[in-house]
Each structure stands twice: as C-alpha cells, then as structure tokens.
Write an enzyme that holds these catalytic residues in place. Sequence first.
Site, PDB file in Angstrom:
ATOM      1  N   SER A 129      33.538  -6.911 -30.671  1.00  8.20           N
ATOM      2  CA  SER A 129      33.948  -5.636 -30.615  1.00  8.20           C
ATOM      3  C   SER A 129      34.833  -5.532 -29.369  1.00  8.20           C
ATOM      4  CB  SER A 129      33.078  -4.679 -30.248  1.00  8.20           C
ATOM      5  OG  SER A 129      33.044  -3.280 -29.649  1.00  8.20           O
ATOM      6  N   TYR A 142      24.943  -2.708 -25.344  1.00  8.90           N
ATOM      7  CA  TYR A 142      25.716  -2.689 -26.643  1.00  8.90           C
ATOM      8  C   TYR A 142      27.055  -3.628 -26.038  1.00  8.90           C
ATOM      9  CZ  TYR A 142      29.462  -2.257 -30.040  1.00  8.90           C
ATOM     10  OH  TYR A 142      30.601  -2.322 -30.694  1.00  8.90           O
TER      11      TYR A 142
END
Length: 268
Positions: A129, A142
């Site tokens: 990501s 995250y």
Amino acid sequence: MSRVVLVAGASSGIGRAAAVSLAGRGHRVFGSSRGWPGEPPPGVEPVTLDVTDDASVRECVDDVLHRAGRIDVLVYSAGCYVAGAAEETSPALALRQLDAYLLGAHRLVRAVLPAMRRQTAGRLIFMSSSAAVAAIPFHAVYSASKAALEGYVDAVRYEVAPFGVDATCVQGTSVRTGAADAALHAEPLDSYAIARDAVVERFATTQRDGGPPTAFARTITRAVEARRLPPRYRVGIRAKALPALRALLPDAVFRRLFARKFGLPSGK
C-alpha cells in the site's frame, strides 16, 4: 508459459480479481480463503487457508503441491486493517494486524520456499500500500504493517536470488475491495473522537468509492509473466507520484499537505 499460482486471499477484492485474470491467461490457479462464501470463479481451484495458523498454512501448501506437483508463484493478498488512534489500539489488536499482513506472509514464504528452491525458480508477489510510503493518521498499525512488509520483501529478495526466486511488492491507493466494511476498530477514546471519526470515514470512503481492482489484477498478472521483477510496482498516478513528492518536498511541507488531505489542522 503456464504457471502454478497460489493466490492467498482469493475470495474477494484484489485477490479474487487477480485469480480470475491469471486463470483467464491459462495459468493453473489455486485460490485460498478461510471459508469460501460461494462458488469460486471459473478456472480457480479453491483451497482452505488461514494465514494466521501455522498448521493451516502447511496443509494448504502441501495440498497444492500434491495436486499440482509444484508452486511457481505465491500471490499474497490476504488480510484486513485496523482503524483507530495508536493509543486506542491494544497490543492484541496490533498483533492481529501484523499477523494478517506480515506474519501471515512470512508463514507462507517459509512454506513455499523449499519447493521453489528445489525447482530453482519461483516468484513471491505481495500486495502492499502507499501507506508504506506515507503513514495514514489513525491507521498507525496498518501503515506500520505495510512498511514492515516492504522491508521484509526487500531483504528476502537478496536471500532467495541465488535459488532463482524473486520477490516484489505492489503498491496502490483507493481501490474498491470491501476492506473498509471488514475493518477492525480500536476501542474509542473521547479525546480522539472528532479527528479520528473524520479521518477513518474519509479513508473508508476513498476505498468504497475507489476504482475496481482490475488494474491491480493486471499488474499482478504482468508480474507473474514478466521476465524479471522490479522491487515494486506502483498502480495508479497517485501511487506513482507519492514517493516523488515525499522525496522532493521538505518534510514539514509534505506533512502539512498530507494532514490537509485528511482534514487535520496540522501535520506537525
């Protein structure tokens, strides 16, 4: 050339789209899920896998090897994310996040590498990501798990290269996967409520309103079929521009702009 591909997290989102794309290209695709909610896509052979469980990982890989005789490619697209302030996030919840994105990947790498070393060929492809480049407020664990995954893959590339095995990450932003609706939420504290709720909802909205996962599926398919792998692929203009902006702008300027993106008053 047709390859045997194990796609971890193939029941939805990017993993499902990648499995469909690869099967359509003639590859033999094993798609994993903890429990398939329905029929797998045409051409995808379902396997059961819980990436957080050592025994499940071993059984899944052994099953694929028994049925296909080899594993040429691992595509890791499993996991879910934790939303909330760092102070709100318990160590147990943070560990669940790391288990999904880092330790789960590590378990599968250890399970598939013996076969790939014997074959003197193999590929490890991981969904990352842009949060690995610029950490997202109120998604600290995250962001940390994706950054850790990228560091892990960078190191693994050196280790496995002598055996004909290669590894890469695929970075991107704002893709419609259903992850926002499956997010794990930390125990809320009133002190963070206004900023946290706005940022968490904004991040979730960018995912719900994002593009379909087809562009990521095409990139993963390209990585499976390419002659050589780069250290990472970046999908979309924003994912490609973010590292350049991070490198070119003074840190204080970048942080102010990034904070503004999420409606925060300051990036200090």
